[in-house]
Design a protein around this motif. Structure first.
Motif, mmCIF file in Angstrom:
data_model
loop_
_atom_site.group_PDB
_atom_site.id
_atom_site.type_symbol
_atom_site.label_atom_id
_atom_site.label_comp_id
_atom_site.label_asym_id
_atom_site.label_seq_id
_atom_site.Cartn_x
_atom_site.Cartn_y
_atom_site.Cartn_z
ATOM 1 N N ALA A 126 0.832 -1.202 0.000
ATOM 2 C CA ALA A 126 0.000 0.000 0.000
ATOM 3 C C ALA A 126 0.871 1.258 0.000
ATOM 4 O O ALA A 126 0.577 2.224 -0.718
ATOM 5 C CB ALA A 126 -0.929 0.002 1.210
ATOM 6 N N LEU A 127 1.948 1.243 0.775
ATOM 7 C CA LEU A 127 2.831 2.413 0.827
ATOM 8 C C LEU A 127 3.445 2.715 -0.526
ATOM 9 O O LEU A 127 3.603 3.884 -0.898
ATOM 10 C CB LEU A 127 3.948 2.190 1.856
ATOM 11 N N GLU A 128 3.813 1.685 -1.278
ATOM 12 C CA GLU A 128 4.382 1.906 -2.608
ATOM 13 C C GLU A 128 3.360 2.550 -3.536
ATOM 14 O O GLU A 128 3.703 3.402 -4.370
ATOM 15 C CB GLU A 128 4.900 0.590 -3.202
ATOM 16 N N ILE A 129 2.098 2.146 -3.410
ATOM 17 C CA ILE A 129 1.034 2.757 -4.215
ATOM 18 C C ILE A 129 0.866 4.218 -3.821
ATOM 19 O O ILE A 129 0.740 5.104 -4.688
ATOM 20 C CB ILE A 129 -0.279 1.975 -4.041
ATOM 21 N N ALA A 130 0.887 4.503 -2.524
ATOM 22 C CA ALA A 130 0.758 5.884 -2.047
ATOM 23 C C ALA A 130 1.938 6.731 -2.531
ATOM 24 O O ALA A 130 1.753 7.883 -2.962
ATOM 25 C CB ALA A 130 0.671 5.912 -0.532
#
Length: 280
Positions: free
Chosen positions: A148-152
């Motif tokens: 999720a952090l990579e998407i953000a």
């Protein structure tokens, strides 16, 4: 051969049983295949589709008919007039969450270097939107999920946001020791036995971002409790929650000695976000 008009009519009929907006769904999926805006479909309804375009389109319609959300099929969803990349690793942005943005912007001065944190950022819609609208703010965004952090991070780069830092963290656990003017979160708040988990888009969304123990209140309790040592005096706490959790969330805030506790309604008139101020 099949025209845009005839294909849209047929596919809308196909999707009518599983979607509240079958024609819109069909239009969005056809635009994805054609690499065109929706205005193109209305301007050229009699244009014919190539066989490979038809094949791609009906494959997408078939996935949508299974219930797969349109946002996961296209890879994007609009929020606060910006496009955000989404995958099944993150929640799909919803209009109700724009209430968090409206309330957050009222609490953040436009020309001061305030510090704020978005806990459980997912695709980053809250942190990125606030950072974009308040460029003087120093924003931290956290998520337990590295994916999720990579998407953000991707979404922050896409929107050229530089006043934001990302941390993989279970709520505040691995966040630098900072005092914040605003703590904001859309945490998991659905009870484990809620029947809505078997309906609609949420069937395909990450359960860890949706479900919380103690009838959906466990993470809200943790955040509200931990925020007390991370908020500046007169700092603000904003948490999104379920439409039926207003009284429980207010009780949590009041028991933790937050002041000015108040719940705000979303676009549908449902109690959706509770506010508290820390004055200790």
């Amino acid at each position: 051969m099949h025209s845009i008009k005839s294909v849209l009519a047929e596919s809308a009929d196909t999707l009518a049983s599983i979607s509240d907006s079958p024609l819109l769904d069909a239009e969005v999926l056809l635009c994805l295949v054609l690499h065109k805006e929706r205005s193109y479909l209305r301007a050229w309804p009699d244009n014919l589709l190539e066989p490979e375009q038809l094949e791609q389109f009906w494959a997408l319609v078939e996935e949508r008919q299974k219930g797969v959300p349109v946002a996961y099929l296209t890879g994007y969803r609009e929020f606060w007039s910006r496009d955000f990349h989404v995958t099944p690793d993150v929640l799909i942005p919803r209009p109700d969450t724009e209430l968090l943005i409206e309330l957050g912007l009222k609490l953040i001065p436009a020309d001061e270097p305030v510090k704020l944190i978005d806990l459980g950022t997912g695709s980053g819609i809250i942190a990125i939107t606030l950072a974009a609208e308040r460029p003087h703010a120093q924003v931290i965004a956290t998520d337990f999920s590295p994916v999720a952090l990579e998407i953000a991070k991707h979404n922050a780069r896409h929107h050229h946001i530089t006043n934001i830092r990302f941390y993989q963290s279970n709520w505040f656990d691995d966040v630098p020791d900072t005092q914040f003017d605003l703590v904001i979160s859309n945490p998991p708040y659905i009870a484990e036995d809620d029947s809505h988990l078997q309906e609609g888009d949420v069937r395909f969304e990450p359960q860890t971002a949706l479900v919380a123990a103690q009838q959906g209140l466990r993470d809200i309790q943790i955040i509200a409790n931990s925020a007390r040592i991370r908020l500046k005096s007169k700092g603000h706490l904003l948490i999104e929650h379920g439409y039926d959790q207003q009284h429980q969330v207010q009780t949590i805030f009041k028991n933790l000695r937050y002041d000015k506790v108040r719940t705000y309604q979303d676009l549908s008139g449902q109690p959706r976000v509770t506010y508290g101020q820390w004055n200790q």
